[in-house]
Design a protein around this motif. Sequence first.
Motif, PDB file in Angstrom:
ATOM      1  N   ALA A  16       1.078  -1.276  -0.057  1.00  0.00           N
ATOM      2  CA  ALA A  16       0.182   0.138  -0.127  1.00  0.00           C
ATOM      3  C   ALA A  16       0.899   1.299   0.020  1.00  0.00           C
ATOM      4  O   ALA A  16       0.427   2.239  -0.623  1.00  0.00           O
ATOM      5  N   LYS A  17       1.975   1.098   0.568  1.00  0.00           N
ATOM      6  CA  LYS A  17       2.843   2.490   0.737  1.00  0.00           C
ATOM      7  C   LYS A  17       3.614   2.466  -0.573  1.00  0.00           C
ATOM      8  O   LYS A  17       3.870   3.586  -1.047  1.00  0.00           O
ATOM      9  N   HIS A  18       3.851   1.471  -1.252  1.00  0.00           N
ATOM     10  CA  HIS A  18       4.678   1.674  -2.545  1.00  0.00           C
ATOM     11  C   HIS A  18       3.784   1.934  -3.633  1.00  0.00           C
ATOM     12  O   HIS A  18       4.279   2.968  -4.501  1.00  0.00           O
ATOM     13  N   VAL A  19       2.401   1.577  -3.678  1.00  0.00           N
ATOM     14  CA  VAL A  19       1.492   1.932  -4.567  1.00  0.00           C
ATOM     15  C   VAL A  19       0.735   3.075  -4.422  1.00  0.00           C
ATOM     16  O   VAL A  19       0.270   4.084  -5.268  1.00  0.00           O
ATOM     17  N   GLY A  20       0.330   3.596  -3.139  1.00  0.00           N
ATOM     18  CA  GLY A  20      -0.140   4.653  -2.572  1.00  0.00           C
ATOM     19  C   GLY A  20      -1.673   4.711  -2.685  1.00  0.00           C
ATOM     20  O   GLY A  20      -2.380   5.317  -3.303  1.00  0.00           O
ATOM     21  N   ILE A  21      -2.097   3.397  -1.839  1.00  0.00           N
ATOM     22  CA  ILE A  21      -3.456   3.244  -1.729  1.00  0.00           C
ATOM     23  C   ILE A  21      -4.045   3.168  -0.485  1.00  0.00           C
ATOM     24  O   ILE A  21      -3.184   2.957   0.625  1.00  0.00           O
ATOM     25  N   LYS A  22      -5.333   3.166  -0.265  1.00  0.00           N
ATOM     26  CA  LYS A  22      -5.703   2.853   0.959  1.00  0.00           C
ATOM     27  C   LYS A  22      -6.585   1.480   0.848  1.00  0.00           C
ATOM     28  O   LYS A  22      -6.966   1.157  -0.058  1.00  0.00           O
ATOM     29  N   TYR A  23      -6.336   0.752   2.144  1.00  0.00           N
ATOM     30  CA  TYR A  23      -6.936  -0.612   1.996  1.00  0.00           C
ATOM     31  C   TYR A  23      -7.627  -0.762   3.300  1.00  0.00           C
ATOM     32  O   TYR A  23      -7.101  -0.359   4.470  1.00  0.00           O
ATOM     33  N   LYS A  24      -8.273  -2.011   3.332  1.00  0.00           N
ATOM     34  CA  LYS A  24      -8.864  -2.326   4.559  1.00  0.00           C
ATOM     35  C   LYS A  24      -8.460  -3.815   4.712  1.00  0.00           C
ATOM     36  O   LYS A  24      -9.243  -4.676   3.811  1.00  0.00           O
ATOM     37  N   LEU A  25      -8.217  -4.418   5.736  1.00  0.00           N
ATOM     38  CA  LEU A  25      -8.219  -6.003   5.804  1.00  0.00           C
ATOM     39  C   LEU A  25      -9.529  -6.391   6.269  1.00  0.00           C
ATOM     40  O   LEU A  25     -10.359  -6.089   7.264  1.00  0.00           O
ATOM     41  N   SER A  26      -9.957  -7.443   5.641  1.00  0.00           N
ATOM     42  CA  SER A  26     -11.219  -8.325   5.987  1.00  0.00           C
ATOM     43  C   SER A  26     -10.778  -9.583   5.989  1.00  0.00           C
ATOM     44  O   SER A  26     -10.608 -10.544   5.037  1.00  0.00           O
ATOM     45  N   ILE A  27     -11.105 -10.266   7.014  1.00  0.00           N
ATOM     46  CA  ILE A  27     -11.028 -11.488   7.347  1.00  0.00           C
ATOM     47  C   ILE A  27     -12.009 -12.373   6.687  1.00  0.00           C
ATOM     48  O   ILE A  27     -13.392 -12.154   7.028  1.00  0.00           O
ATOM     49  N   VAL A  28     -11.976 -13.520   5.865  1.00  0.00           N
ATOM     50  CA  VAL A  28     -12.901 -14.129   5.376  1.00  0.00           C
ATOM     51  C   VAL A  28     -13.778 -14.820   6.223  1.00  0.00           C
ATOM     52  O   VAL A  28     -13.531 -15.269   7.098  1.00  0.00           O
ATOM     53  N   MET A  29     -15.289 -14.549   5.874  1.00  0.00           N
ATOM     54  CA  MET A  29     -16.260 -15.069   6.915  1.00  0.00           C
ATOM     55  C   MET A  29     -16.252 -16.539   7.107  1.00  0.00           C
ATOM     56  O   MET A  29     -16.374 -17.212   8.307  1.00  0.00           O
ATOM     57  N   ASP A  30     -16.181 -17.220   6.221  1.00  0.00           N
ATOM     58  CA  ASP A  30     -16.253 -18.715   6.287  1.00  0.00           C
ATOM     59  C   ASP A  30     -15.000 -19.259   6.713  1.00  0.00           C
ATOM     60  O   ASP A  30     -14.878 -20.721   6.892  1.00  0.00           O
ATOM     61  N   GLY A  31     -13.867 -18.631   6.791  1.00  0.00           N
ATOM     62  CA  GLY A  31     -12.532 -19.311   7.157  1.00  0.00           C
ATOM     63  C   GLY A  31     -11.799 -20.326   6.227  1.00  0.00           C
ATOM     64  O   GLY A  31     -11.194 -21.149   6.718  1.00  0.00           O
ATOM     65  N   LYS A  32     -12.333 -20.101   4.756  1.00  0.00           N
ATOM     66  CA  LYS A  32     -11.666 -21.062   3.978  1.00  0.00           C
ATOM     67  C   LYS A  32     -10.793 -20.440   2.781  1.00  0.00           C
ATOM     68  O   LYS A  32     -11.077 -19.069   2.640  1.00  0.00           O
ATOM     69  N   TYR A  33      -9.859 -21.160   2.368  1.00  0.00           N
ATOM     70  CA  TYR A  33      -9.100 -20.418   1.395  1.00  0.00           C
ATOM     71  C   TYR A  33      -9.777 -20.360  -0.036  1.00  0.00           C
ATOM     72  O   TYR A  33      -9.642 -19.271  -0.610  1.00  0.00           O
ATOM     73  N   GLY A  34     -10.593 -21.365  -0.399  1.00  0.00           N
ATOM     74  CA  GLY A  34     -11.464 -21.161  -1.424  1.00  0.00           C
ATOM     75  C   GLY A  34     -11.246 -22.285  -2.358  1.00  0.00           C
ATOM     76  O   GLY A  34     -10.191 -22.945  -2.825  1.00  0.00           O
ATOM     77  N   ALA A  35     -12.542 -23.007  -2.642  1.00  0.00           N
ATOM     78  CA  ALA A  35     -12.415 -24.183  -3.493  1.00  0.00           C
ATOM     79  C   ALA A  35     -13.957 -24.091  -4.253  1.00  0.00           C
ATOM     80  O   ALA A  35     -14.991 -23.469  -4.007  1.00  0.00           O
ATOM     81  N   ARG A  36     -14.107 -24.670  -5.582  1.00  0.00           N
ATOM     82  CA  ARG A  36     -15.043 -24.805  -6.147  1.00  0.00           C
ATOM     83  C   ARG A  36     -16.003 -25.915  -5.763  1.00  0.00           C
ATOM     84  O   ARG A  36     -15.810 -27.168  -5.984  1.00  0.00           O
TER      85      ARG A  36
END
Length: 691
Positions: free
Chosen positions: A452-472
Amino acid sequence: MAQRVVLFLLWLFGRSYAGFPNQINIGGLFMRSTVQEHSAFRFAVQLYNTNQNTTEKPFHLNYNVDNLESSNSFSVTHAFCSQFSRGVYAIFGFYDKKSMNTLTSFCGALHTSFVTPSYPTDNEVQFVIQMRPALRGAVLSLLSHYKWQKFVYLYDTERGFSILQAIMEAAVANNWQVTARSVSSTTDAAEFKRIIEEMDRRQEKRYVIDCEVARSNTILEQVVNLGKNSRGYHYILANLGFTNVSLDKVFAGGANISGFQIVNPENPIVQQFMQRWERLDEREFPEARNTPLKYTSALTHDAILVIAEAFRYLRRQRVDVSRRGSAGDCLANPAVPWSQGIDIERALKTVQVHGMTGNIQFDNYGRRTNFTIDVYEMKTGGPRKIGYWNEYERFVNIMDLQVTNDSSVENRTIVVTTIMEAPYVMYKKNFMHLEGNDRYEGYCVDLASEIAKHVGIKYKLSIVMDGKYGARDPETKTWNGMVGELVYGRADIAVAPLTITLVREEVIDFSKPFMSLGISIMIKKPQKSKPGVFSFLDPLAYEIWMCIVFAYIGVSVVLFLVSRFSPYEWNLEEQDETKDPQMPPDPPNDFGIFNSLWFSLGAFMQQGCDISPRSLSGRIVGGVWWFFTLIIISSYTANLAAFLTVERMVSPIESAEDLAKQTEIAYGTLDSGSTKEFFRVSTSLKLFGFV
């Protein structure tokens, strides 16, 4: 004198319009599938006839409708001749590949104009007014805009070959790789599925679907069922009813969808029509209220506007189009054309009005010209207009003009999804007293901060609700976890220890990995085994000890039997021989069963024995046993010290194959992770059913 002049002018005015009929009869030919179009046709005629402005309504429209159960030549000929015998001035209707040539030949021979919203014909025909604009130029412009070099073209031959011919000519000129496949004869969904699977084996992810709305919906259903609606896939729908196609499930997987729309919902004519259309009674006008308006229904409405405007023009020009006497026989040989048919055709081609489909004009062959087609893309909030196409400007992308500083990343907060996993993302000890990104610490937290410092953006960390990495999900084809957050637009970036897999790369893009790891087996640390009372047995396996016991017994029995059969083991001592030569005693045998066991045990213990076999066979058995005990005792002695002084670490699982071969130790993987997906699709390791 003044009264006479006024009366004379009124007489002239009435005489000038006396030759124009007050009732204009038009015909209608409708297929079985055009229910809503039939309702729109009758409603458009009703709207015109109920117009209270008499200057705009100098005549009344009447219609005669024939419904075609089939499109074969016989039924089409019968319906057309029925309309012609009623003395209609023009015919509105639909045609398909089977009936097109029959209708166009009748129209040309009898000089009867045919107004149709069906697909434009490839040939230059007379007396056919084509309400539907050609999509040839718009499709080519959109392909050039997206810079497609390789794609699949699925087309319906009943819609003609004009777009196919244009794409093939452009492919030769631009060195495109085009795979064309006809789907006109395909009605089974399984056949569409087979075609899509075949294209997927060729790594095709871009499709142009040149079909009507119903067939496009069937194809897209199979796209969703096969999971070919993930990010990386792009579909262009080459029809004028983008909003008529069911696109929600396709877009939910992350695929990009583009298409064309001829009906602009912001058009005041469309809004006024829809207000009345939605109040209609469906018993009188089927598919009016609860069914979305089709673009072919809008073209039907505009066709009535064109017909009405053409006859207004003929009335203003004082052209006598009255049909007197019999209409004639349409099957006469030679054909007898209608004398006023050319005037009506010329009037229809000179019409210029604004309808539900925009500006309506025609060229000398009755084809739409000077029209505008809107280009749409499916977005999160629904279909969105991204540009338009016309014959003069070609494709104009209005999204580039709408970009403002408010949409730049510097002026909005980027949502960064992540997962709680030490040491990458963790809560601080005092996180309850902190807010926002300050509540977290870890490697990924620091990485996101530096980016964020390098690119110059604002960000917000959001913990994934289901606690999973991601699968289909194999059934619903939807994504969960952090991958789902990215696919469905709930997050912009994921900063986490997320494994790069082939399935995930189809829907999201990965950066360079910050760590390279493989799949490892984590097992509970074995307990250290200390020497016990029977630890002296550890150098040899249980099976070896049992074999030694059976070998000991077997050798003893063999030695006993050999000694019994051999005469050399039966002998007398010298003192026994001199006692009574006349009655010598029975010669004794030293190798009874107990002595044989004792001899074998002494040899095994390396202690020897006070008796030894005298016969050759007995000595052979004894020698073999001595050699066997020498090997066993030497091996045992060599390993005994190591087993008693070193504590053993027992590890029953050494590889994934060992894990698959046993069922005693339970094992599992992280849900919706890359390891679980690997074992699910693995063909060499059958672990997934036990995980």
